[in-house]
Write an enzyme that holds these catalytic residues in place. Structure first.
Site, PDB file in Angstrom:
ATOM      1  N   SER A   1       5.707   6.479  11.854  1.00 52.67           N
ATOM      2  CA  SER A   1       6.698   6.722  12.786  1.00 52.67           C
ATOM      3  C   SER A   1       8.101   6.436  11.938  1.00 52.67           C
ATOM      4  O   SER A   1       9.193   7.283  12.503  1.00 52.67           O
ATOM      5  CB  SER A   1       6.676   5.555  13.987  1.00 52.67           C
TER       6      SER A   1
ATOM      7  N   HIS B   1      11.202   2.529  13.535  1.00 54.41           N
ATOM      8  CA  HIS B   1      11.531   3.567  14.069  1.00 54.41           C
ATOM      9  C   HIS B   1      13.216   3.553  13.739  1.00 54.41           C
ATOM     10  O   HIS B   1      13.844   4.714  13.434  1.00 54.41           O
ATOM     11  CB  HIS B   1      11.559   3.667  15.553  1.00 54.41           C
TER      12      HIS B   1
END
Length: 295
Positions: free
Chosen positions: A200, A246
């Site tokens: 991610s 993220h």
């Protein structure tokens, strides 16, 4: 009033290098000279001027400086334009298959972990104990079919255009720098015994760079911004997601993307690779700070 504003905006645009009387907001993807619709030649990414098209259409004996280049200045690769994206997807899928076959002992040895808090127990160790490789290996692990499915779909959607725009080497650098930055921020801020895994961080780095690319090419940014907002909502609303990865990957992707897309043509290489080195240096500093806290 609106018409006057539009006329003022048009007058501020540069004139086409071949037709100076024609104002335009489009530039050649290779030499960056302004070009009007009459001079635009569609390329793999954006448009090129007639001179750049002619210089890149020879028999292969032209100097390296005249070889077709991407919008970021990388040499336009021959063959499969999504080769690196497919390789990355293949590696992630292969590692996930090994996870399913071998089980937790494989995943436990490779996911991102700051430190195991139980004194005197040597069964599990983390980055603070010297296992820095976890910052890299954790980028290729996934926790479920849904986890890897979403990440690989995003990689496929974002990777192709970015690989074409950046060139293979720059695209690969963006992917790894973003992933490492996401891991470094997770290592710094997450609980020391909180495992983290997944691509991610690198994927969010691609989101950031894609936004920079679309703005650079004057494309409609609403689709990528909308998708990014949706992903950020999921990031902060679902439990068990390492939001640090993220955010770290996104910030790194934006910074590297700016360095790649807006580097001056006369010193493009040093500026582009320097932006990657700067983000890596900050990531290393975060790792060293957290390690000092835990040891």
């Amino acid at each position: 009033m609106n018409q006057e504003e539009d006329e003022a905006r048009q007058s501020s645009l540069p004139g086409c290098y071949r037709h100076p009387e024609v104002r335009t907001g489009i530039s050649c993807a290779r030499c960056e000279r302004p070009i009007c619709p009459q001079c635009m030649v569609s390329a793999s990414v954006g448009f090129q001027c007639p001179e750049c098209v002619r210089s890149g259409s020879g028999t292969g004996h032209a100097p390296a400086a005249n070889r077709p280049r991407t919008v970021a200045g990388g040499v336009l690769a021959t063959g499969d334009p999504q080769l690196i994206t497919k390789v990355l997807i293949g590696i992630n899928l292969a590692v996930f298959l090994v996870q399913q076959v071998v089980g937790d002992r494989f995943t436990d040895a490779l996911y991102l972990l700051a430190s195991w808090p139980v004194q005197g127990f040597d069964g599990v160790q983390g980055v603070a104990e010297g296992q820095w490789y976890r910052l890299v290996t954790s980028m290729f692990l996934h926790g479920s079919y849904i986890h890897i499915g979403f990440n690989m779909l995003s990689l496929w959607w974002l990777g192709g255009p970015l690989e074409a725009a950046l060139g293979r080497a720059r695209y690969l650098a963006l992917y790894f720098v973003s992933g490492l930055a996401g891991g470094a921020l997770t290592y710094l801020l997450a609980a020391q015994n909180q495992p983290s895994l997944g691509a991610s961080g690198a994927i969010f780095g691609l989101f950031g760079a894609m936004a920079v690319l679309m703005r650079r090419m004057k494309y409609d940014m609403r689709p990528v911004i909308g998708l990014l907002v949706v992903n950020l909502i999921f990031t902060f609303s679902w439990s068990g997601i390492a939001w640090q990865a993220h955010v770290g990957g996104l910030v790194a992707g934006v910074l590297v993307g700016i360095g790649m897309m807006h580097a001056p043509a006369e010193r493009r290489g040093p500026a582009q690779w320097g932006s990657c080195a700067a983000v890596l240096a900050v990531s290393l500093a975060l790792v060293l700070i957290r390690t000092a806290q835990l040891t």
